[in-house]
Design a protein around this motif. Structure first.
Motif: not given
Length: 327
Positions: A152-168, A193-205
């Motif tokens: 839902k719009p707004g602040i998300q719980p700690v530990g959340s993530f979003h996909y890196g496409a069109a992400c500020f 290659g299709l290995n991924s997760g870097g966007d999630v990792e950056l959100c968490l960091a």
């Protein structure tokens, strides 16, 4: 000192046939603040940079577009190179198949200036297909960086993530990570290659250095999905690539576990959950849809094998993150 505005960073590998509409939509932006476009050519082999230079000749008034090279394959390398070359205080990572709505930069920059604690701001991707949409797509679309992922719009719980496409991302947050010596433990996409997760990792960091993750569904973009990515076998390989990072991302739960032994117990608990998932997906396959069962079998089996492959690396990452983020 970072200037007030947005640095749009497009990381591309062999993006020549995808970039025209992406660039057109960016040039159609009219934000309240200045912005620049930085295209990072990540070891392309299709003359991407030459094509972009030729195409931009049609727009002689455009002076805020730069092309830089990153010869090391890997989306993480390209993101870092683009970030380091940026001039403004807000970073937008825009994939080479993202078509931003005309008000995208205006809404995003305004939101982030009104919410100074927001270090990540996710947007809403709308799929656009090169061919007719497959029947199975709607049930599995979240893997393709579209939709809200249940937010839902707004602040998300700690530990959340979003996909890196069109992400500020707020540049000060990325700078703080770099000052701490942060390095990704995931390679993310390399070439085809299709290995991924870097966007999630950056959100968490970013959250571990004191910033929040937000989502705004007014930020919309069209995600163009090419024909080869709408093949069911491709989708299974995509799920396999995503699952192959398990359990490395667990290492960012440094504030949930005070010592290494408790973290180890957490990992093994996850292992047995995955093991049960493998057994269940095989035994109950006859009672679930064929597609869903295939996905469950691919993800659980990949995670099972990846657990042992990545176990020591995950412990190393946990120790490093404890020290890095003073947990």
């Amino acid at each position: 000192m970072n200037l007030i505005g947005v640095s749009v960073i497009i990381c591309t590998y062999n993006g020549r046939n995808r970039l025209k509409k992406t660039i057109d939509h960016l040039l159609n932006q009219n934000p309240e603040f200045d912005f620049e476009i930085i295209l990072v050519d990540n070891a392309s082999k299709d003359d991407t940079a030459e094509w972009v230079i030729s195409y931009l000749q049609k727009f002689p008034d455009v002076t805020n577009f730069r092309i830089i090279e990153e010869s090391r394959p890997g989306l993480n390398h390209a993101r870092i190179t683009g970030f380091r070359a940026s001039s403004f205080d807000l970073i937008l990572f825009c994939d080479d198949d993202n078509w931003l709505a005309p008000d995208f930069l205006t809404i995003g920059s305004r939101y982030l200036n009104e919410n100074p604690k927001a270090g990540v701001l996710g947007s809403l991707g709308i799929p656009v297909f090169e061919i007719e949409k497959p029947e199975w797509f709607s049930d599995f679309s979240h893997t393709y960086a579209v939709g809200s992922l249940g937010k839902k719009p707004g602040i998300q719980p700690v530990g959340s993530f979003h996909y890196g496409a069109a992400c500020f991302f707020r540049k000060t947050a990325l700078e703080k990570l770099e000052e701490l010596g942060f390095e990704s433990f995931l390679s993310d996409r390399k070439g085809k290659g299709l290995n991924s997760g870097g966007d999630v990792e950056l959100c968490l960091a970013v959250q571990l250095v004191g910033y929040e993750l937000h989502f705004d569904d007014r930020l919309t973009f069209k995600h163009f999905i090419e024909t080869h990515r709408l093949n069911w076998n491709y989708y299974l390989k995509l799920k396999e690539g995503i699952s192959s990072s398990f359990p490395i991302l667990e290492s960012y739960k440094v504030h949930e576990f005070s010592e290494l032994n408790s973290f180890k117990k957490h990992l093994w608990k996850n292992y047995f959950i995955i093991l049960k998932g493998v057994i269940k997906s095989n035994l109950l396959g006859f009672f679930s849809s064929e597609n869903l069962n295939q996905v469950n079998r691919v993800t659980t089996k990949t995670k099972l094998f990846s657990f042992f492959k990545n176990y020591n690396k995950t412990l190393e990452a946990f120790r490093a993150n404890q020290k890095l983020f003073n947990a």
